[in-house]
Every structure is written in C-alpha cells, then in structure tokens.
Write a protein that holds these residues in place. Structure first.
Motif, PDB file in Angstrom:
ATOM      1  N   TYR A 208       0.821  -1.209   0.000  1.00 57.80           N
ATOM      2  CA  TYR A 208       0.000   0.000   0.000  1.00 57.80           C
ATOM      3  C   TYR A 208       0.857   1.262   0.000  1.00 57.80           C
ATOM      4  CZ  TYR A 208      -4.351   2.550   0.992  1.00 57.80           C
ATOM      5  OH  TYR A 208      -5.453   3.366   0.903  1.00 57.80           O
ATOM      6  N   PRO A 241      -4.528  -1.144  -5.054  1.00 57.01           N
ATOM      7  CA  PRO A 241      -4.712   0.114  -4.322  1.00 57.01           C
ATOM      8  C   PRO A 241      -3.452   0.554  -3.584  1.00 57.01           C
ATOM      9  CG  PRO A 241      -5.864  -1.682  -3.222  1.00 57.01           C
ATOM     10  CD  PRO A 241      -5.407  -2.206  -4.546  1.00 57.01           C
ATOM     11  N   LYS A 243      -1.880   4.404  -1.513  1.00 50.87           N
ATOM     12  CA  LYS A 243      -2.321   5.644  -0.880  1.00 50.87           C
ATOM     13  C   LYS A 243      -2.619   6.728  -1.913  1.00 50.87           C
ATOM     14  CE  LYS A 243      -1.076   8.531   3.084  1.00 50.87           C
ATOM     15  NZ  LYS A 243      -0.039   8.795   4.113  1.00 50.87           N
ATOM     16  N   CYS A 327     -10.490   0.457  -6.399  1.00 43.14           N
ATOM     17  CA  CYS A 327     -11.261   1.229  -5.405  1.00 43.14           C
ATOM     18  C   CYS A 327     -12.098   0.316  -4.516  1.00 43.14           C
ATOM     19  CB  CYS A 327     -12.153   2.238  -6.119  1.00 43.14           C
ATOM     20  SG  CYS A 327     -11.288   3.672  -6.776  1.00 43.14           S
ATOM     21  N   ASP A 330      -9.789  -1.253  -2.148  1.00 39.43           N
ATOM     22  CA  ASP A 330      -9.307  -0.242  -1.200  1.00 39.43           C
ATOM     23  C   ASP A 330     -10.285  -0.071  -0.042  1.00 39.43           C
ATOM     24  OD1 ASP A 330      -7.600   1.681  -0.187  1.00 39.43           O
ATOM     25  OD2 ASP A 330      -8.566   3.308  -1.294  1.00 39.43           O
ATOM     26  N   GLY A 334      -8.765  -0.824   3.572  1.00 39.65           N
ATOM     27  CA  GLY A 334      -8.396   0.485   4.122  1.00 39.65           C
ATOM     28  C   GLY A 334      -8.273   0.492   5.635  1.00 39.65           C
TER      29      GLY A 334
END
Length: 569
Positions: A208, A241, A243, A327, A330, A334
């Motif tokens: 990530y 994904p 940052k 996305c 993510d 996350g």
C-alpha cells in the motif's frame, strides 16, 4: 490485568496473555518459582486460540493437551541451561565481529566508529557487516552503509551493498527507493535504471505504501520523455490500491487528454472519444502486460492513422476498469492499512492492537485466493513483526498447506538463522518440517541448534532427538541417544537429570524395539551406579529405585530404573 484475592490458603491471580510466546513465558515463570507440589491445568480439547497457536507443533505429550504438555516439558527442561554471553566493548574488526547481539549496543558502536574513524573503511565495513547480519531489515543502516561506500569506494562497491540489501530485505519499499535513486544518479544507461524500477515493483507493487517508488519511477520517465513507458506505468499503478490511487487515475486521464490533443493536431480533424463505445468483448477482462503493451504501441504509432483513436479508447477503458476494481478493494483493506502504525523493523515490541490487526489482515487476504498477494503481505508483515515467532510459524503453515513448500523452507531458514534464532520453538518447528519433507540431516541439524540455545535444556532435546529417530523406524539410533545421554548425565553426577530421563520413558514406548513393551535398559559402571543411588534433592517428589543384575558376557552391570512418584504429604 492482575487480580488477587484469598484467605491465606487459596489465592486467585488472573494473567492476560496474547500469544503463544507470552503463554509459554508465563507458565515458565510460575514453574521457576518452585513453590508448588502439584499443578492442575486444563483447556477445552481441540480448541484453537491465539494464546496456544503453534504450540501443538512441538507437543511431546499430546495426551496431556497443549497446556498440560507445557509444564511437563518445562519441568523436564529445568536441569540445565547455558548462560548468555556478557556484552563486550569493541572497536577492532575482530572484536566487532564478536560483539554483543544487543541492538542498542550495536547502534552505539556504529556511531562510535563513525565519529572516531569516519574514513577507516575496514572498520566501517566490519561493524556494518556484523550489525546487518544480525538485523538485516534495518533499511536506514543499509543506506548509511551505502553512503560510506560512495564516499570511500568505487560505484561497483556501492552496488554490491545495495544488492546485498535487497537480497536481505526484498520486500522493503524504502530500500528499493534508495537503490533506484542511487541508480538514477550513477547509472549511465537509462535501460538499466528502468530494469531496476521494474525489478523492485515486481516485489513491492502490492504494498500500500509503494506509491513512493511509483512517484520516483514516473519522475524518471518524465525526465526521459518516454511516453510509452509512462503510459504503461499509469496502468500498472492502478492494478492495486495504494495511498495515491486516485492521483494516478487522474494522471492517466490527463495523459489521455494530451494524447487526444496530439491526435487532433496531427490529423487536423476532431477526435471525439465518446462517439465510439468500447464493447466489452473487444477488451479482455484480464488485462495482462502483453495486452497493455500492444494497446500502448498502437496508441503511439502514427502510421495506423484512425486506429490510434480506438487504441486510446481501449487505453482509457482498461484504466477505468482497473481503477474501479482497485477502489473496491481499497474499501475492504483500508481499515487494516490505517491501523498499521509501524511498517518498518525495530526491536521494540508492537502493541497488541497492531499485532491483532496484522493477524486479521492476513486472515482476510488468505481467503481471497491470490497466492501472490498472500506471500507479499506475509513478507511485508514480517518486516515489522520479524521478532514474533507466531507470524513465522503461521507463514510456514500456510505455505505448506497451499503448495509453497520452498517458500516455507526459505522462511524457516531466515527465522532460525537470523530473526528468532534464540527461540526454541522455531527450531523445533524447523526440525519437524525438515523431517516431514525427508531432510533428516536438516532435521538433526535443527535439533542441534536447539541444544545450543540458552533457553533449551538437555533432557528435552534428548527426548526430541530420540522420538524423531523412532518415527523414522531407527530404533537403534533412538536407543543410542538415550544411552549416551544417561551415560553423560551419570558421568557429570547429575542425579536430577538421570531421574528425569527415566521419568520420560513412562510417557514413551520403549526404545529397544518397535514390538517390545518392556523397560529401557542402560549400562553403567560402579561409579556411575553410585550416582544413581544418591538421594534426590528434597525439593522434588520423585524417588528412584534401581534393580541390578550381573551379566556374564559383559563387565558392566545392567539395571532397570523405575520412577515411582511419592504420595504428596
């Protein structure tokens, strides 16, 4: 949390442990107090918890269950130990190589040598080589080492340091970033720099935090005006994904706009990308590197004329599909990423929340069916959690179950030789693993490593070695191991060790033959026999009874030893 209560006869103490290592440490500390005559332990059978995870791998008495086995094993172990070596101050190369393994000692020594001998390459190499052999994941020290080489040596020597670094910490993003930055300033051929970026991304592209490497890669290709490479980078950066996922997607659209404007200027006609919709069947659902390379090639080839417009549409479509998929992923990972507070290696302990977050993150990824992602996440986890044997054991277990035996073997080698080499349980796991894959030489060597560690004990290792030989059908070797151990203990007049060796035979089948159900026979001369007849210390609850008979064919007396437990008074 500690709670105690009682009336002087009974006390209740609650201790919270979070993993198998803390469980073992706590039980050992209770037993080392040596204040109790009886221990009552219990746990639900076949229930797995983080507090016992991995302990079943080296349980010698499974009939007692995991927690029941621990006190038995530890009490057997309590005979002998090897003291840790005292730290020593050192500043010569030979003394540096023999220095203390303590992290603070090492960092202090490095600073001392850098200040006192900043241009002494022999001392600098000696201290850094020795330190990084013990702590190879400290990427900041690899950088400092490379900087010294750049000051005092040729470029090829710097490359050697970086190559060693990425071999030792292959999945470390900052290390690859340092190496690539160095290559930009020192390599003459841009293709060599490009290959290095691609090589690094092949290892850390699913980290990530790899956006720092992507940024430097993009910056390099912009400086080279390599639009083909840049177009492919923006697609690759959307595969997983990071940052800066949204930033890379915006950059891809901006690049597509530039391509569109170029087409308009060259054709003197209007190119409307919305006039032609891309049919799903025209673009594969899986976008491999070869397919993307062909799309980019068409996109930049003026010779195909109107075909460039279609290639641009396909390029944008692929980017959108990868971006949407990234996305969605993510959103799922996350929360795990936010809770990773320390992504680098340090000897300081991580708090319980971070350890639990890593376990939950690994649980999630293991269920996704992406073997490559699982490997990369474990390797990333083992940068910050390298000092925790339960993560190494978990990694080995997953790899073995899912066909990654070579990866499991390599991870065990690293764990036992570098990161947790002073933890007995990892050597025991290594021995079991080597035995399972048929590497008996490796299994025996792993048990010898156990024997060399300060927290490993004589009797326990005798049992482990003998039982391993029994499992392979080598009963003669198993018997020899016990005989030699008994003779050694008798020679050293260790009556406690002798008693414990015989006591363990009550848990095991006989070592004399696979069919025999009789006792173990061992031979001693008269002096050794006298040691056995010495009364045992009063702090223990064992009494030793010896029955001997002469043998006409041998000059030694043969005896059968029976351990008889005293009634608790």
């Amino acid at each position: 949390m500690n709670m105690s209560s009682g009336n002087g006869y009974v006390s209740y103490v609650e201790e919270v442990v979070r993993d198998a290592e803390q469980t073992t440490t706590k039980i050992r500390s209770l037993l080392e107090e040596d204040e109790y005559g009886i221990y009552i332990v219990g746990r639900l059978h076949k229930v797995k918890t983080p507090q016992t995870s991995g302990l079943e791998q080296w349980s010698e008495f499974p009939e007692l269950t995991i927690i029941g086995d621990l006190p038995s094993s530890i009490l057997i172990d309590s005979c002998n130990s090897i003291p840790e070596a005292e730290p020593m101050e050192s500043d010569t190369p030979d003394e540096i190589r023999r220095a203390s393994p303590d992290f603070d000692h090492w960092t202090s020594l490095i600073s001392q040598i850098e200040n006192s001998s900043p241009d002494d390459i022999e001392k600098l190499c000696s201290v850094y080589d020795s330190f990084l052999a013990e702590f190879p994941l400290c990427h900041g020290y690899w950088r400092r080492y490379a900087n010294h080489k750049m000051r005092l040596c040729s470029i090829d020597k710097v490359v050697e340091v970086f190559e060693r670094a990425v071999q030792a910490a292959t999945y470390c993003v900052p290390l690859w970033l340092d190496y690539c930055v160095f290559s930009i300033s020192c390599f003459e051929d841009p293709s060599d720099i490009r290959r290095l970026f691609k090589r690094g991304m092949s290892f850390v592209g699913k980290d990530y935090a790899c956006y720092t490497l992507w940024d430097k890669y993009i910056e390099f290709e912009y400086s080279q005006q390599e639009w083909s490479s840049l177009a492919q980078i923006y697609i690759q950066a959307l595969r997983f994904p990071t940052k800066k996922l949204h930033v890379y997607y915006a950059s891809l659209k901006k690049l597509a706009t530039l391509f569109e404007e170029e087409m308009k200027s060259q054709s003197n006609s209007t190119v409307d990308l919305h006039f032609e919709a891309v049919v799903d069947g025209e673009v594969p659902r899986f976008f491999g590197d070869d397919e993307i390379s062909l799309v980019v090639k068409d996109l930049l080839d003026p010779a195909i004329g109107p075909g460039r417009s279609k290639a641009l549409q396909r390029y944008i479509y692929i980017g959108e599909q990868l971006y949407q998929k990234a996305c969605q992923l993510d959103e799922k990972i996350g929360a795990f990423e936010i809770n990773i507070k320390r992504s680098y290696f340090h000897v300081k302990e991580l708090d319980a929340g971070q350890l639990e977050n890593w376990h939950r993150y690994l649980d999630y990824v293991e269920m996704q069916g992406d073997f490559d992602w699982v490997v990369k996440l474990y390797e990333r986890c083992l940068i910050s959690c390298a000092n925790y044997p339960d993560f190494w054991m978990r990694y080995v277990d997953f790899m073995e179950i899912n066909g990654g035996r070579e990866i499991a073997n390599f991870s065990l080698d690293r764990a036992t030789q570098i990161f947790v080499k002073r933890v007995s349980v990892i050597h025991l796991l290594n021995a079991r693993f080597k035995e399972q894959i048929g590497d008996m030489l490796g299994a025996r060597a792993a048990l010898l490593q156990c024997n060399a560690e300060s927290d490993t004990h004589f009797v326990k290792n005798v049992i482990l070695k003998a039982n391993m030989e029994k499992r392979t059908g080598n009963f003669t070797a198993a018997s020899t191991i016990f005989r030699e151990a008994l003779a050694m203990a008798a020679q050293k007049k260790q009556s406690h060790t002798l008693a414990n060796l015989y006591k363990t035979s009550s848990y095991s089948s006989t070592l004399n033959s696979p069919k025999s159900g009789g006792p173990i026979f061992a031979s001693f001369d008269s002096e050794e026999l006298g040691v056995l007849l010495e009364p045992l210390p009063s702090t223990r609850s064992d009494s030793l009874w010896i029955f001997s008979s002469a043998s006409e064919s041998r000059s030694l007396s043969f005896c059968t030893c029976i351990i008889k437990m005293k009634q608790l008074r």
